[in-house]
Design an enzyme around this catalytic site. Sequence first.
Site, PDB file in Angstrom:
ATOM      1  CG  ASP A   1      -2.101  -0.943   1.067  1.00 53.94           C
ATOM      2  OD1 ASP A   1      -2.357  -1.392  -0.070  1.00 53.94           O
ATOM      3  OD2 ASP A   1      -2.765  -1.232   2.075  1.00 53.94           O
ATOM      4  N   GLY A   2       1.974   1.254   0.700  1.00 51.50           N
ATOM      5  CA  GLY A   2       2.826   2.432   0.728  1.00 51.50           C
ATOM      6  C   GLY A   2       3.328   2.803  -0.651  1.00 51.50           C
TER       7      GLY A   2
ATOM      8  CE  LYS B   1      -8.891  -1.792  12.280  1.00 49.71           C
ATOM      9  NZ  LYS B   1      -8.020  -2.128  13.433  1.00 49.71           N
ATOM     10  CB  SER B   2      -3.316   3.201  14.194  1.00 47.54           C
ATOM     11  OG  SER B   2      -3.010   4.545  13.895  1.00 47.54           O
TER      12      SER B   2
END
Length: 266
Positions: free
Chosen positions: A51-52, A167-168
């Site tokens: 994803d990065g 989310k984190s």
Amino acid sequence: MDNRSNLFFYYKKDKEIIKKLEPLFKYIKNQGFQIVEEPKDANIVISVGGDGEFLQAVRHTNFRQDCLYVGITHADELGLYCDFNIDQYDEMVESMKNNSIEVRRFPVIDVTINGQSTFHCLNEAAIRSAIIKTIVMDVFIDDNHFERFRGDGLIVATPTGSTGYNKSTSGAVIDPKIPCLQVTELASLNNNRYRTLGSSFVLNQDRTLRLEVIQDGNDYPIVGLDNEAYSIRNIQTLTIQLSDKRIKTVKLKNNSFWDRVQRTFL
């Protein structure tokens, strides 16, 4: 797929990745596709590396609206933007040829700093204190004052970005079919003197969020745009809206967003 035969690959130029890509390049050319050297000549942009790297590929090709983006992961990686694995490249090519894929359209947010420079984000924009001191911001929704925030910072995430940094920090995971913004606090200060909402909130696609930075020493906050950080002088306001742009990516028909969320987190 006759009109989508020009492919541009975005990847880190290290020996291990290049070695893994050699059989993929050969296979692709044998299947009638062409690999181009410049992203402007491609109608499919393929990132390699999770994803990065996908976010970097979109940013460094200027959030193109006239092409498809495809993500490929390494064997030991998971990717919410990536449906394919580098060791199973034949599956990717066959899926593209046999129309076993669907096009997804992911929303983008526009971030305008001091009413001048506008940046795009596919995942999230974050503004954080650059010093050991809370950052203070007045939060406006559609020009109406909502709250005065004190804390480490704020995250403004797209639905697809809701599974990342958002989310984190206990933000909600949002279905990408819902065009919206999610605002999540970073270590807000709440006591008898200072008060914020204390939870994430979601804004509809037609809302405008404006953050006014109180100039009390945090005049050079860190602004994160997806996975890149910028230190911009004298930030006074950030105006954030859902963009008209949509990033078109491809997915396997049997691999939905919630399938990937389940596989990644559960």
